[in-house]
Design an enzyme around this catalytic site. Structure first.
Site, mmCIF file in Angstrom:
data_model
loop_
_atom_site.group_PDB
_atom_site.id
_atom_site.type_symbol
_atom_site.label_atom_id
_atom_site.label_comp_id
_atom_site.label_asym_id
_atom_site.label_seq_id
_atom_site.Cartn_x
_atom_site.Cartn_y
_atom_site.Cartn_z
ATOM 1 N N ASN A 23 32.928 58.907 37.442
ATOM 2 C CA ASN A 23 33.614 57.949 38.305
ATOM 3 C C ASN A 23 34.665 58.734 39.079
ATOM 4 O OD1 ASN A 23 34.958 55.889 39.551
ATOM 5 N ND2 ASN A 23 35.798 54.980 37.686
ATOM 6 N N LYS A 77 36.459 57.706 41.399
ATOM 7 C CA LYS A 77 37.549 56.837 41.862
ATOM 8 C C LYS A 77 37.851 57.138 43.344
ATOM 9 C CE LYS A 77 39.067 56.567 37.109
ATOM 10 N NZ LYS A 77 40.138 56.362 36.148
ATOM 11 N N HIS A 126 35.971 47.452 36.416
ATOM 12 C CA HIS A 126 36.826 48.548 35.949
ATOM 13 C C HIS A 126 38.260 48.029 35.802
ATOM 14 C CE1 HIS A 126 38.958 52.334 35.736
ATOM 15 N NE2 HIS A 126 37.803 52.916 35.455
ATOM 16 N N GLU A 144 40.986 49.272 36.519
ATOM 17 C CA GLU A 144 41.841 49.494 37.689
ATOM 18 C C GLU A 144 41.635 48.384 38.721
ATOM 19 O OE1 GLU A 144 40.649 53.543 38.354
ATOM 20 O OE2 GLU A 144 41.758 54.134 36.557
ATOM 21 N N GLU A 176 36.168 51.031 27.886
ATOM 22 C CA GLU A 176 37.255 51.912 28.308
ATOM 23 C C GLU A 176 38.598 51.302 27.925
ATOM 24 O OE1 GLU A 176 36.059 54.659 31.804
ATOM 25 O OE2 GLU A 176 36.661 52.755 32.655
ATOM 26 N N GLY A 184 43.006 58.243 31.844
ATOM 27 C CA GLY A 184 43.877 59.151 32.597
ATOM 28 C C GLY A 184 45.127 59.581 31.854
ATOM 29 N N SER A 209 39.698 59.449 29.083
ATOM 30 C CA SER A 209 40.099 60.823 28.739
ATOM 31 C C SER A 209 38.990 61.633 28.051
ATOM 32 C CB SER A 209 41.367 60.815 27.875
ATOM 33 O OG SER A 209 42.451 60.289 28.611
HETATM 34 P P1 13P Z 1 39.630 59.403 32.793
HETATM 35 O O1 13P Z 1 38.394 60.114 32.288
HETATM 36 O O2 13P Z 1 40.336 60.138 33.870
HETATM 37 O O3 13P Z 1 40.509 58.999 31.652
HETATM 38 O O4 13P Z 1 39.140 58.043 33.483
HETATM 39 C C1 13P Z 1 38.278 57.210 32.785
HETATM 40 C C2 13P Z 1 37.801 56.160 33.694
HETATM 41 O O5 13P Z 1 38.533 55.280 34.097
HETATM 42 C C3 13P Z 1 36.403 56.230 34.136
HETATM 43 O O6 13P Z 1 35.998 55.054 34.722
#
Ligand code: 13P
Length: 251
Positions: free
Chosen positions: A6, A8, A90, A92, A160, A166, A204
């Site tokens: 991803n 992003k 997601h 976010e 997640e 992150g 992560s």
């Molecule tokens: P990270 O791997 O940066 O923690 O992000 C995970 C994520 O949100 C994937 O969709």
């Protein structure tokens, strides 16, 4: 095993091109690799990477087919740009765009109607985990986000935990195993154990922790954010998935 990148809202186009070259040169025939690219990159990425065995997905779509929705994209547009799936729900987007599970369900229906597979994200916040509500939150998200008639072969679940995204704070193997068990029972109730969709872990995931995550039996792969922006780290995660896959097949 599935390993999904991803990206992003990353990276710049020139860097995306460098990454695409690396992804195309890597070969992991025993796993499924997916790239959720920013929408403007879908066409170039699908042109360059589907022939290299990757599946390309969008990071969101609207639930309507078309209309006055400035800035949004429809599921059909994603499909026409080379996507075979879409990432929905997601955290976010749930947090920053007010996406409720009901909206996620509408988007899932729209995407599946366009023959897109859906990777649907669920996960609890730190406060919800501290309050011992993590399992109920995830169960509620699953029940409300998966439309009644969603076929299991079009669905992948990504667990997640929001606090692990992150942050470098990966969930413990026991917590991952426990939550994947909960998710698996919700899916088995709906679809029967033999038809239940895969469940990935995200949050992560990196080259160092991937193998231990993939040794957890119900973990069907990973949804990778930050580490997917480094070609070497992403390749190491794919290699760990392929090794775990071979082990499971042998067993
Ligand atoms: P990270 O791997 O940066 O923690 O992000 C995970 C994520 O949100 C994937 O969709």
């Amino acid at each position: 095993m599935i390993v999904a990148a991803n990206w992003k809202m990353n990276p710049a186009l020139d860097q995306a091109s460098v990454l695409a070259t690396a992804l195309a040169s890597q070969s992991f025939p025993k796993i499924k690799r997916i790239l959720f690219a920013p929408h403007p990159y879908l066409v170039p990425m699908s042109v360059r990477l589907t022939s290299a065995g990757l599946e390309i997905g969008g990071q969101d779509c609207h639930f309507a087919d078309h209309g006055a929705f400035t800035g949004d994209v429809s599921a059909a547009m994603l499909r026409d740009c080379g996507a075979s799936l879409v990432l929905l729900g997601h955290s976010e987007r749930r947090a920053a765009h007010g996406e409720t599970s009901e909206i996620v369900a509408q988007k899932t229906t729209a995407a599946m109607a366009q023959n897109l597979d859906v990777m649907l994200c669920v996960g609890e916040t730190k406060a919800e985990r501290d309050d011992k509500k993590a399992e109920q939150v995830v169960i509620d998200q699953l029940q409300a986000s998966i439309p009644k008639h969603a076929p299991p072969n079009r669905l992948i679940i990504a667990y997640e935990p929001v606090w692990a995204i992150g942050t470098g704070a990966v969930a413990s193997p026991d917590d991952v195993a426990a939550m994947h068990n909960v998710i698996a029972s919700v899916l088995a109730e709906r679809y029967g154990a033999n038809h239940a969709p895969s469940i990935l872990y995200g949050g992560s995931v990196n080259a160092d922790n991937a193998a231990s995550l993939f040794s957890i039996p119900l973990v069907g792969g990973a949804l990778v954010g930050g580490a997917s922006l480094e070609a070497g780290a992403f390749a190491a995660i794919c290699a760990a998935a392929q090794a775990a896959n071979s082990l499971r097949v042998d067993l």
